[in-house]
Design a protein around this motif. Structure first.
Motif: not given
Length: 218
Positions: A15-21, A23-30, A33-42
């Protein structure tokens, strides 16, 4: 302002954004199709933003364009949920990268060039070749053919063509063919199998046949 790439069951979002989340967002897709989990930003203190990223899914490394476009970051995904910065490669100017099997292809933007890097040694990148495009525009992206013998480049500059180059001999890179759609402004090139897909602004998407590597057939 965002680019998404996947590795194993994770999605990484530049992302070119700064602020909430930021950096490079890491999302767990396991859990799809029920949901995805945001882990953190690097991110690092000097590299919060990243315009583009590419993942070498063979070797398990993520490559991200530095926020000042001066090169790319080398990031280990040995622990996919907790990436680790390894090194930085300087290119002078950079817009986009494509990585596969320890090779990084770099579109060098205002340098009007592209470069190819051997990344087998992650802390000592080896420049294999740098090709300056004659009368080139803003070199926007680069994508290799499946066998690595050719690359397609785009220049996000009006009336500058998509270039199709033979890189099988890095000592003698040859321009084989050019293509430009009706809008006269190409954006990105992506290759899957024997098809070259071009996003082309008002012209939409072009699909070209590259089964004969010497020609581009719309």
């Amino acid at each position: 302002w965002r680019e998404l790439k996947t590795y194993q069951n994770y999605c990484y979002v530049a992302s070119e954004c700064t602020g909430t989340n930021q950096g490079i967002m890491i999302i767990d897709m396991q859990y799809l199709p029920d949901s995805v989990h945001y882990i953190k930003s690097h991110f690092t203190a000097s590299d919060i933003r990243a315009h583009c990223l590419s993942i070498d899914t063979v070797k398990g490394y993520l490559y991200a364009v530095k926020q000042n476009y001066s090169g790319f970051r080398v990031i280990s995904l040995a622990n996919p949920a907790n990436p680790t910065e390894v090194s930085v490669v300087t290119t002078g100017d950079l817009h986009d990268i494509t990585a596969h099997n320890d090779t990084v292809y770099a579109a060098e933007a205002n340098n009007r060039s592209f470069s190819i890097w051997n990344m087998a040694n992650k802390t000592a990148a080896q420049l294999l070749v740098r090709v300056v495009i004659p009368s080139g525009g803003y070199v926007h992206n680069i994508w290799p053919s499946a066998d690595g013998s050719h690359v397609a480049t785009t220049e996000e500059t009006a009336f500058k063509s998509v270039k199709w180059l033979d890189i099988s001999n890095l000592a003698n890179v040859q321009l084989k063919q050019q293509f430009l759609g009706a809008s006269n402004l190409a954006h990105n090139a992506h290759i899957q199998g024997n098809r070259l897909f071009l996003s082309h602004y008002q012209s939409g998407i072009y699909m070209l046949d590259i089964s004969n590597p010497d020609t581009l057939v719309p």
